[in-house]
Design a protein around this motif. Structure first.
Motif, short mmCIF file in Angstrom:
data_model
loop_
_atom_site.label_atom_id
_atom_site.label_comp_id
_atom_site.label_asym_id
_atom_site.label_seq_id
_atom_site.Cartn_x
_atom_site.Cartn_y
_atom_site.Cartn_z
N GLU A 19 0.85 -1.19 0.00
CA GLU A 19 0.00 0.00 0.00
C GLU A 19 0.88 1.24 0.00
N LEU A 20 0.54 2.20 -0.84
CA LEU A 20 1.26 3.48 -0.89
C LEU A 20 0.49 4.52 -0.12
N GLY A 21 1.23 5.32 0.65
CA GLY A 21 0.62 6.42 1.37
C GLY A 21 0.44 7.63 0.47
N PRO A 22 -0.28 8.65 0.94
CA PRO A 22 -0.49 9.87 0.16
C PRO A 22 0.84 10.51 -0.24
N ALA A 23 0.98 10.84 -1.53
CA ALA A 23 2.15 11.54 -2.06
C ALA A 23 3.45 10.77 -1.88
N GLU A 24 3.37 9.45 -1.67
CA GLU A 24 4.58 8.66 -1.48
C GLU A 24 5.14 8.18 -2.82
N THR A 25 6.46 8.24 -2.95
CA THR A 25 7.14 7.60 -4.07
C THR A 25 7.78 6.32 -3.56
N LEU A 26 7.37 5.20 -4.13
CA LEU A 26 7.93 3.90 -3.80
C LEU A 26 8.89 3.50 -4.91
N ALA A 27 10.14 3.21 -4.57
CA ALA A 27 11.09 2.70 -5.54
C ALA A 27 11.00 1.18 -5.55
N LEU A 28 10.78 0.61 -6.72
CA LEU A 28 10.68 -0.83 -6.89
C LEU A 28 12.00 -1.30 -7.50
N LEU A 29 12.79 -1.99 -6.70
CA LEU A 29 14.17 -2.33 -7.06
C LEU A 29 14.33 -3.83 -7.22
N GLY A 30 15.05 -4.24 -8.25
CA GLY A 30 15.31 -5.66 -8.42
C GLY A 30 16.08 -5.91 -9.70
N PRO A 31 16.64 -7.11 -9.86
CA PRO A 31 17.40 -7.44 -11.07
C PRO A 31 16.48 -7.57 -12.28
N ASP A 52 18.86 -0.07 -10.38
CA ASP A 52 20.02 0.65 -9.88
C ASP A 52 19.79 1.03 -8.41
N GLN A 53 20.63 0.52 -7.51
CA GLN A 53 20.45 0.77 -6.08
C GLN A 53 20.53 2.25 -5.73
N SER A 54 21.45 2.96 -6.36
CA SER A 54 21.61 4.39 -6.08
C SER A 54 20.35 5.17 -6.46
N GLU A 55 19.78 4.85 -7.61
CA GLU A 55 18.54 5.49 -8.03
C GLU A 55 17.42 5.20 -7.05
N ALA A 56 17.34 3.95 -6.62
CA ALA A 56 16.24 3.54 -5.74
C ALA A 56 16.27 4.31 -4.42
N VAL A 57 17.45 4.40 -3.80
CA VAL A 57 17.51 5.06 -2.49
C VAL A 57 17.40 6.57 -2.63
N GLN A 93 10.81 7.19 -0.97
CA GLN A 93 10.67 7.29 0.49
C GLN A 93 10.76 5.90 1.12
N ARG A 94 10.29 4.90 0.35
CA ARG A 94 10.52 3.50 0.70
C ARG A 94 11.03 2.79 -0.53
N VAL A 95 11.76 1.69 -0.29
CA VAL A 95 12.27 0.86 -1.38
C VAL A 95 11.72 -0.54 -1.20
N ALA A 96 11.12 -1.08 -2.25
CA ALA A 96 10.64 -2.46 -2.25
C ALA A 96 11.58 -3.28 -3.13
N VAL A 97 12.24 -4.27 -2.54
CA VAL A 97 13.18 -5.11 -3.27
C VAL A 97 12.44 -6.34 -3.77
N MET A 98 12.52 -6.58 -5.08
CA MET A 98 11.76 -7.66 -5.71
C MET A 98 12.71 -8.74 -6.22
N ARG A 99 12.28 -9.98 -6.05
CA ARG A 99 13.07 -11.14 -6.49
C ARG A 99 12.13 -12.23 -6.98
N GLU A 100 12.30 -12.62 -8.22
CA GLU A 100 11.52 -13.72 -8.80
C GLU A 100 10.03 -13.57 -8.52
N GLY A 101 9.52 -12.36 -8.76
CA GLY A 101 8.08 -12.11 -8.67
C GLY A 101 7.56 -11.76 -7.29
N ARG A 102 8.39 -11.85 -6.26
CA ARG A 102 7.96 -11.58 -4.89
C ARG A 102 8.70 -10.39 -4.30
N LEU A 103 8.08 -9.74 -3.33
CA LEU A 103 8.74 -8.68 -2.59
C LEU A 103 9.54 -9.30 -1.45
#
Length: 330
Positions: free
Chosen positions: A24-36, A192-197, A201-211
């Protein structure tokens, strides 16, 4: 306004590209979705946007179920990796495309296009052909086009990946400022880890379809959940339970990560220099700690390292207890 993603799942044959993702995303939140590459990040965005149907799960906006709605009725904007600009339309008409589809009056279209081009630093570019623009300028036009219909959520699929490194560094901060000023929810996909952080405001790390883990950037970097996340984030000081059990000077149960950013080169723990590398003001050391029977890596500024340090030299380290971070297995 909140975006809720509940148990989204998408299969392609026997492959689960997205496997029960909920967030769930909060109001005005940017979530970075990071993964290979290939972990399902772009597929997840397409499910949220309605560009592909989900096999299971739903997408809600403030409790309203969007799952069965076509993309044009979701009020979600998307910036694609290749920008997907229309080559036969000039910049102004590209930005106005969604407004034309929605039936906005011509004068309101003109004002909205001018407002957005000013926002992205392209004021006066309305009549330019998109083929005349640089990659960075095309990226800005794509962003303006996605923002034109005033979407409640903005999805960005690796928007800087086609740019050179110097331009990426500049634009990621500009883009972060634009997203902050808009006060809209956004999901920013990157490998890109640097871009994500920087972006999230939060970073979600994804692997093989899962968080694998969702955390703010500081907590993600200082306390990765498991060895896979730590390795993906670039940590080199990762030790198995077996390796730590053999370390006579440590009372640690593994697996664990050693945070090199908390290690000082002035202490009472002897270490032998195996390798010393440097570029500019940075230095990276490979060190052997005899009392542990382990090799560790340290990275920091040249001013922290003794002058003329060479392999075979001895340093004394200070390693605080909280530099060791327990990890779950991968």
């Amino acid at each position: 306004m909140t975006l809720q993603i509940e148990n989204l799942t998408k299969r392609y044959g026997d492959t689960r590209a997205v496997d029960g993702v909920s967030i769930e995303l909060g109001p005005a939140e940017t979530l970075a979705l990071l993964g290979p590459s290939g972990c399902g990040k772009s597929t997840l965005l397409r499910l949220i946007a309605g560009l592909e149907p989900a096999d299971r799960g739903c997408v809600r906006m403030d409790g309203r179920d969007l799952t069965g709605l076509p993309p044009q009725r979701r009020n979600i904007g998307m910036v694609f990796q290749d920008y997907a600009l229309f080559p036969h339309l000039n910049v102004g008409r590209n930005v106005a495309f969604g407004l034309v589809e929605l039936g906005w009056p011509r004068e309101e279209q003109r004002r909205r296009v001018a407002e957005l081009l000013d926002l992205v630093g392209l004021a006066g570019f309305e009549r330019r052909r998109v083929q005349e623009l640089s990659g960075g300028q095309q990226q800005r036009v794509a962003l303006a086009r996605a923002l034109a219909p005033k979407p409640e959520v903005l999805l960005l699929d690796e928007p800087l990946s086609n740019l050179d490194q110097t331009l990426r560094e500049t634009l990621k901060f500009e883009l972060k400022g634009i997203l902050s000023a808009l006060e809209r929810q956004a999901i920013y996909v990157t490998h890109d880890q640097s871009e994500a952080v920087t972006m999230g405001q939060r970073v979600a790390v994804m692997r093989e379809g899962r968080l694998e883990q969702v955390a703010d950037p500081d907590n993600l970097l200082s306390s990765p959940k498991n060895t896979w996340v730590a390795r993906f984030l670039g940590c080199r000081n990762l030790f198995s339970a077996a390796a730590l059990a053999r370390a006579p000077g440590l009372a640690m149960e593994g697996p664990a990560m050693l945070r090199s950013d908390l290690i000082s080169l002035e202490g009472n723990l002897p270490a032998e220099v195996i390798r010393c590398e440097g570029w500019g003001s940075l230095r990276q050391l490979e060190l052997r700690v005899p009392s542990w029977g382990l090799t560790i890596h340290w990275k920091g500024f040249a001013r922290e390292v003794p002058a003329d340090l060479a392999p075979g030299a001895t340093l004394t380290l200070y390693v605080p207890n909280d530099a060791w971070v327990p990890l779950d297995p991968p």
